[in-house]
Write an enzyme that holds these catalytic residues in place. Structure first.
Site, mmCIF file in Angstrom:
data_model
loop_
_atom_site.group_PDB
_atom_site.id
_atom_site.type_symbol
_atom_site.label_atom_id
_atom_site.label_comp_id
_atom_site.label_asym_id
_atom_site.label_seq_id
_atom_site.Cartn_x
_atom_site.Cartn_y
_atom_site.Cartn_z
ATOM 1 N N ASP A 8 55.895 109.758 24.574
ATOM 2 C CA ASP A 8 54.663 109.052 24.904
ATOM 3 C C ASP A 8 54.769 107.627 24.373
ATOM 4 O O ASP A 8 55.116 107.416 23.214
ATOM 5 C CB ASP A 8 53.469 109.784 24.254
ATOM 6 N N ASP A 108 52.639 106.857 30.968
ATOM 7 C CA ASP A 108 53.364 106.519 29.743
ATOM 8 C C ASP A 108 53.882 107.772 29.061
ATOM 9 O O ASP A 108 54.078 107.785 27.852
ATOM 10 C CB ASP A 108 52.477 105.711 28.795
ATOM 11 N N GLU A 109 54.151 108.818 29.844
ATOM 12 C CA GLU A 109 54.372 110.116 29.215
ATOM 13 C C GLU A 109 55.237 111.026 30.080
ATOM 14 O O GLU A 109 55.052 111.092 31.284
ATOM 15 C CB GLU A 109 52.982 110.735 29.071
#
Ligand code: DCP
Ligand code: CA
Ligand code: CA
Length: 361
Positions: A8, A108-109
């Site tokens: 993340d 973002d992960e």
């Protein structure tokens, strides 16, 4: 035994802003989603860690954040979704290159199954994660946080353990101890309300939660949620990392300012989400043929509805129309309030390609 990474990125939108303007790095940075009511109305999407020290949080009204930062020089920037998508795609490429199986989770992960390439050895996995972090730092000038364990659940919890720029490895023999000391609310999906419920029973840590037998949990939450909680408290999860690329669909999900099942309120939110989502669609010159909406309900369960359009389109109007119809359908039998609301488009095709094809007809 699998080895799985959960990765993340740290304060993602705000970090994206910092890399295109280095002078931001030393002051509080808040990325804002301004509503169309003008002025400072709207919410904070995220903030860098300097701003967080002043109590700024995702989802907070912009006005509150400004009040907290009134005595310091700080930056309040409007969210630039197309730019964040661009960075996100670069980040995903780098991560994919380090995975046997890659699962996109969000901008973002991601989850990476690295069992094969690490020969199932945690020492190799730790080294691989360090390399990955180095490459991301070199190529994107960004930091991210990695959690490593034998399953998705524990890796996800581990990546939240030490942020920003963290790396937490939880080998199988340490799972019980690692989880035991964390708070009940550190289990993904356990929110404030559930945490309160447990607190009233004097259950604060995950070790405390393990004292509840499955029958008591069943009575409190029903079978599905309780078996998830029971297993999660013990670090048990066998959900495989499933190949999922970010190119299949574009989506946007927001946490509503209040839980609600009111059509007017939700359709206003849909309107905003569609406008944001549409920017990304245009930026990538895509047409979409399917539209879906998603509810995360107040009890944390999900509800989705989707429909396929007659023809591919890139029209914002059609996107809004389809989403509103889906909203009406979804609300028809709605009992729970909605906590988070999302819209997605899929079955994407290139705008140029399509228009040249339609030119032939
Ligand atoms: N986001 C948002 N509104 C929220 C939460 C998040 O718009 N209520 C956006 C902005 C974030 C991005 O999604 O940058 C990723 O969300 P995360 O929850 O991963 O939070 P951050 O990356 O901002 O911070 P952290 O360092 O805690 O991961
Ligand atoms: Ca993040
Ligand atoms: Ca995230």
């Amino acid at each position: 035994m699998r080895i799985i990474f959960h990765i993340d990125f740290d304060y993602f939108f705000a970090q994206c802003e910092e890399i295109r303007n280095q002078t931001l790095k030393t002051k509080p940075v808040c990325v804002c989603i301004f509503s169309d009511r003008g002025g400072d109305s709207g919410a904070i999407a995220t903030a860098n860690y300097i701003a967080r020290r002043y109590g700024v949080k995702s989802g907070m009204p912009i006005k509150f954040a400004k009040a907290r930062l009134k005595d310091v020089e700080s930056a309040f920037l409007p969210a630039d979704f197309p730019y964040y998508s661009e960075i996100s795609q670069k980040a995903m490429e780098i991560m994919k290159n380090h995975a046997d199986i890659f699962e996109y989770v969000g901008k973002d992960e991601a989850y990476l199954d690295v069992t094969k390439r690490t020969e199932g050895k945690f020492s190799n996995a730790t080294h691989l994660a360090q390399q990955l972090k180095n490459q991301i730092r070199a190529e994107l000038k960004m930091t991210c946080t990695v959690g490593i364990s034998g399953n998705k659940l524990v890796s996800k919890i581990a990546s939240g353990f030490k942020k920003p720029d963290g790396l937490t490895v939880v080998e199988p023999e340490n799972v019980e101890t690692f989880l035991g000391e964390l708070k009940v609310g550190d289990i993904p999906g356990i929110g404030k309300v559930t945490e309160e419920k447990f607190a009233e029973m004097n259950l604060k840590t995950i070790a405390d939660l393990r004292k509840l037998d499955i029958f008591t949990l069943n009575k409190m939450f029903g079978r599905k949620i309780s078996s998830y909680m029971y297993n999660a408290a013990r670090g048990i999860d066998d959900d495989p990392v499933a190949e999922r690329a970010d190119t299949i669909q574009y989506s946007r999900i927001i946490t509503l300012k209040q839980d609600s099942k009111d059509f007017e309120f939700l359709s206003d939110a849909i309107d905003e989400i569609c406008s944001d989502l549409h920017q990304t669609i245009l930026k990538h010159k895509k047409m979409f043929k399917a539209v879906g909406i998603q509810f995360v309900q107040s009890d944390l369960t999900n509800k989705t509805k989707s429909k396929t359009l007659r023809n591919p389109t890139s029209s914002l109007d059609e996107l809004k129309k389809a989403s509103i119809i889906l909203l009406q359908e979804a609300l028809a039998d709605q009992t729970n309030d909605v906590r988070r609301l999302g819209v997605k488009v899929s079955e994407l095709s290139d705008m140029e390609g399509q228009s040249s094809i339609t030119n032939f007809f």
